[in-house]
Design a protein around this motif. Structure first.
Motif, PDB file in Angstrom:
ATOM      1  N   LYS A  23       6.839 -17.664   5.104  1.00 36.38           N
ATOM      2  CA  LYS A  23       5.994 -16.770   5.908  1.00 36.38           C
ATOM      3  C   LYS A  23       6.605 -15.370   5.923  1.00 36.38           C
ATOM      4  CE  LYS A  23       5.058 -20.601   8.981  1.00 36.38           C
ATOM      5  NZ  LYS A  23       5.853 -21.286   9.963  1.00 36.38           N
ATOM      6  N   THR A  24       5.750 -14.380   6.091  1.00 31.58           N
ATOM      7  CA  THR A  24       6.246 -12.996   6.151  1.00 31.58           C
ATOM      8  C   THR A  24       7.057 -12.741   7.415  1.00 31.58           C
ATOM      9  OG1 THR A  24       4.154 -12.256   7.103  1.00 31.58           O
ATOM     10  CG2 THR A  24       4.413 -12.011   4.703  1.00 31.58           C
ATOM     11  N   ILE A  28      14.660 -12.661   4.991  1.00 27.57           N
ATOM     12  CA  ILE A  28      15.129 -13.075   3.670  1.00 27.57           C
ATOM     13  C   ILE A  28      16.398 -12.315   3.298  1.00 27.57           C
ATOM     14  CG2 ILE A  28      14.594 -13.060   1.200  1.00 27.57           C
ATOM     15  CD1 ILE A  28      11.632 -13.383   1.948  1.00 27.57           C
ATOM     16  N   LEU A  29      17.387 -13.054   2.782  1.00 33.77           N
ATOM     17  CA  LEU A  29      18.535 -12.466   2.107  1.00 33.77           C
ATOM     18  C   LEU A  29      18.333 -12.732   0.625  1.00 33.77           C
ATOM     19  CD1 LEU A  29      21.352 -11.132   2.016  1.00 33.77           C
ATOM     20  CD2 LEU A  29      22.322 -13.443   2.216  1.00 33.77           C
ATOM     21  N   ASP A  30      18.171 -11.671  -0.153  1.00 36.78           N
ATOM     22  CA  ASP A  30      17.957 -11.786  -1.587  1.00 36.78           C
ATOM     23  C   ASP A  30      19.293 -11.536  -2.282  1.00 36.78           C
ATOM     24  OD1 ASP A  30      16.457 -12.015  -4.005  1.00 36.78           O
ATOM     25  OD2 ASP A  30      16.351  -9.834  -4.152  1.00 36.78           O
ATOM     26  N   LEU A  31      19.756 -12.524  -3.046  1.00 39.62           N
ATOM     27  CA  LEU A  31      21.034 -12.376  -3.725  1.00 39.62           C
ATOM     28  C   LEU A  31      20.912 -11.364  -4.855  1.00 39.62           C
ATOM     29  CD1 LEU A  31      22.370 -16.038  -3.957  1.00 39.62           C
ATOM     30  CD2 LEU A  31      22.519 -14.401  -2.078  1.00 39.62           C
ATOM     31  N   ARG A  42       8.893  -6.620  -0.183  1.00 33.95           N
ATOM     32  CA  ARG A  42       8.730  -5.712   0.969  1.00 33.95           C
ATOM     33  C   ARG A  42       7.302  -5.180   1.032  1.00 33.95           C
ATOM     34  NH1 ARG A  42      13.674  -3.747  -1.112  1.00 33.95           N
ATOM     35  NH2 ARG A  42      15.388  -4.741  -0.003  1.00 33.95           N
ATOM     36  N   GLN A  43       6.728  -4.827  -0.118  1.00 37.73           N
ATOM     37  CA  GLN A  43       5.346  -4.344  -0.148  1.00 37.73           C
ATOM     38  C   GLN A  43       4.375  -5.410   0.364  1.00 37.73           C
ATOM     39  OE1 GLN A  43       4.637  -3.247  -4.236  1.00 37.73           O
ATOM     40  NE2 GLN A  43       5.898  -1.408  -4.113  1.00 37.73           N
ATOM     41  N   GLU A  44       4.730  -6.668   0.189  1.00 30.57           N
ATOM     42  CA  GLU A  44       3.883  -7.779   0.630  1.00 30.57           C
ATOM     43  C   GLU A  44       4.153  -8.171   2.081  1.00 30.57           C
ATOM     44  OE1 GLU A  44       1.323  -9.210  -1.067  1.00 30.57           O
ATOM     45  OE2 GLU A  44       1.643  -7.668  -2.587  1.00 30.57           O
ATOM     46  N   GLY A  45       5.020  -7.434   2.777  1.00 34.33           N
ATOM     47  CA  GLY A  45       5.242  -7.653   4.197  1.00 34.33           C
ATOM     48  C   GLY A  45       6.472  -8.457   4.566  1.00 34.33           C
ATOM     49  N   TYR A  46       7.303  -8.818   3.598  1.00 29.71           N
ATOM     50  CA  TYR A  46       8.519  -9.579   3.884  1.00 29.71           C
ATOM     51  C   TYR A  46       9.647  -8.654   4.318  1.00 29.71           C
ATOM     52  CZ  TYR A  46       6.323 -13.649   1.752  1.00 29.71           C
ATOM     53  OH  TYR A  46       5.476 -14.684   1.471  1.00 29.71           O
ATOM     54  N   SER A  47      10.494  -9.153   5.208  1.00 25.94           N
ATOM     55  CA  SER A  47      11.702  -8.449   5.638  1.00 25.94           C
ATOM     56  C   SER A  47      12.842  -8.922   4.743  1.00 25.94           C
ATOM     57  CB  SER A  47      11.994  -8.765   7.109  1.00 25.94           C
ATOM     58  OG  SER A  47      13.234  -8.218   7.469  1.00 25.94           O
ATOM     59  N   VAL A  48      13.294  -8.062   3.824  1.00 23.94           N
ATOM     60  CA  VAL A  48      14.256  -8.445   2.795  1.00 23.94           C
ATOM     61  C   VAL A  48      15.498  -7.569   2.866  1.00 23.94           C
ATOM     62  CG1 VAL A  48      14.632  -8.703   0.305  1.00 23.94           C
ATOM     63  CG2 VAL A  48      12.365  -9.125   1.268  1.00 23.94           C
ATOM     64  N   GLN A  49      16.640  -8.225   2.858  1.00 31.22           N
ATOM     65  CA  GLN A  49      17.930  -7.545   2.751  1.00 31.22           C
ATOM     66  C   GLN A  49      18.591  -8.080   1.482  1.00 31.22           C
ATOM     67  OE1 GLN A  49      20.615  -8.537   5.940  1.00 31.22           O
ATOM     68  NE2 GLN A  49      22.345  -7.542   4.958  1.00 31.22           N
ATOM     69  N   ASN A  50      19.225  -7.206   0.717  1.00 28.18           N
ATOM     70  CA  ASN A  50      19.925  -7.637  -0.488  1.00 28.18           C
ATOM     71  C   ASN A  50      21.431  -7.660  -0.253  1.00 28.18           C
ATOM     72  OD1 ASN A  50      17.271  -6.364  -1.690  1.00 28.18           O
ATOM     73  ND2 ASN A  50      18.123  -7.739  -3.223  1.00 28.18           N
ATOM     74  N   THR A  51      22.127  -8.468  -1.060  1.00 29.31           N
ATOM     75  CA  THR A  51      23.581  -8.386  -1.048  1.00 29.31           C
ATOM     76  C   THR A  51      23.944  -7.047  -1.693  1.00 29.31           C
ATOM     77  OG1 THR A  51      23.674  -9.681  -3.090  1.00 29.31           O
ATOM     78  CG2 THR A  51      23.998 -10.867  -1.026  1.00 29.31           C
ATOM     79  N   SER A  52      25.193  -6.629  -1.557  1.00 25.44           N
ATOM     80  CA  SER A  52      25.540  -5.250  -1.917  1.00 25.44           C
ATOM     81  C   SER A  52      26.241  -5.095  -3.258  1.00 25.44           C
ATOM     82  CB  SER A  52      26.382  -4.626  -0.807  1.00 25.44           C
ATOM     83  OG  SER A  52      27.532  -5.416  -0.587  1.00 25.44           O
ATOM     84  N   VAL A  70      15.948 -17.406   5.180  1.00 27.28           N
ATOM     85  CA  VAL A  70      15.673 -17.792   3.798  1.00 27.28           C
ATOM     86  C   VAL A  70      16.622 -17.028   2.884  1.00 27.28           C
ATOM     87  CG1 VAL A  70      13.911 -17.826   1.971  1.00 27.28           C
ATOM     88  CG2 VAL A  70      13.217 -18.059   4.374  1.00 27.28           C
ATOM     89  N   VAL A  71      17.110 -17.695   1.853  1.00 27.79           N
ATOM     90  CA  VAL A  71      17.845 -17.009   0.788  1.00 27.79           C
ATOM     91  C   VAL A  71      17.007 -17.127  -0.474  1.00 27.79           C
ATOM     92  CG1 VAL A  71      19.873 -17.113  -0.725  1.00 27.79           C
ATOM     93  CG2 VAL A  71      20.160 -17.270   1.745  1.00 27.79           C
ATOM     94  N   THR A  72      16.858 -16.005  -1.169  1.00 27.48           N
ATOM     95  CA  THR A  72      16.191 -16.016  -2.470  1.00 27.48           C
ATOM     96  C   THR A  72      17.214 -15.643  -3.531  1.00 27.48           C
ATOM     97  OG1 THR A  72      15.424 -13.725  -2.195  1.00 27.48           O
ATOM     98  CG2 THR A  72      13.890 -15.475  -1.574  1.00 27.48           C
ATOM     99  N   ALA A  73      17.070 -16.265  -4.676  1.00 27.38           N
ATOM    100  CA  ALA A  73      17.963 -16.001  -5.813  1.00 27.38           C
ATOM    101  C   ALA A  73      17.109 -16.066  -7.069  1.00 27.38           C
ATOM    102  CB  ALA A  73      19.086 -17.029  -5.846  1.00 27.38           C
ATOM    103  N   PHE A  74      16.555 -14.925  -7.436  1.00 24.46           N
ATOM    104  CA  PHE A  74      15.652 -14.872  -8.588  1.00 24.46           C
ATOM    105  C   PHE A  74      16.405 -14.376  -9.814  1.00 24.46           C
ATOM    106  CE2 PHE A  74      12.799 -14.071  -4.869  1.00 24.46           C
ATOM    107  CZ  PHE A  74      12.168 -15.306  -4.897  1.00 24.46           C
TER     108      PHE A  74
END
Length: 175
Positions: A23-24, A28-31, A42-52, A70-74
């Protein structure tokens, strides 16, 4: 939607899979560092933070201290030497991961110009499934899809029929 970008099919399939399972309202933590797909999320409404940009093989602090749901790893696990430790370190209860699958007709990817842009792992689906199971994740949904290229030849022809990407939605099965 995202037709004018090179990996448009991959991005469209990944976004559709994400929207099916996350869900939006979930954080999300995006690796990996900020990237084109994180911008799409983000454009689709998700709150996303990336690792640095830290070396996740050595330093999992961002995974252990982040409170994202949620963690995403694409397309990142194939670049890592130790995905087992990283999967164990994730504190979130949900995981979306996609990988390029190992292709029998093509060697592992290795950039000729960038010493960091290479694939240490190219998984078969059963290998990633086993890795997730061993690290306490239960696979709830999975998909595979092709990624044809606009070139002429035997390998490009095989890419029309051979699945190249594997995407999984998993939940923590152990405390």
């Amino acid at each position: 939607m995202y037709e004018n970008t090179y990996p448009s099919k991959r991005f469209q399939r990944t976004l559709a899979f994400l929207q099916q399972h996350i869900k939006t309202t979930e954080t999300i933590l995006d690796l990996g560092v900020d990237n084109p797909f994180a911008k799409i999320m983000r454009q689709e409404g998700y709150s996303v933070q990336n690792t640095s940009g830290e070396d996740l093989d050595i330093d999992q602090t961002a995974l252990q201290q982040n409170e994202a749901e949620v963690v995403t790893a694409f397309e990142i696990f194939e670049h890592l030497l130790n995905p087992f430790t990283i999967l164990q370190s994730i504190q979130a209860k949900k995981l979306l991961i996609s990988i390029p699958m190992r292709l029998w007709f093509s060697p592992a990817y290795r950039s000729k110009t960038d010493p960091w842009d290479r694939h240490y792992h190219e998984f078969e689906d059963w290998q990633l499934d086993w890795l997730l199971e061993k690290t306490g994740w239960k696979i709830m949904a999975r998909e595979q899809f092709t990624h044809p290229v606009k070139k002429i030849g035997f390998r490009p022809l095989l890419r029309y029929f051979t699945n190249r990407y594997y995407i999984i939605y998993a939940e923590k099965s152990t405390p």
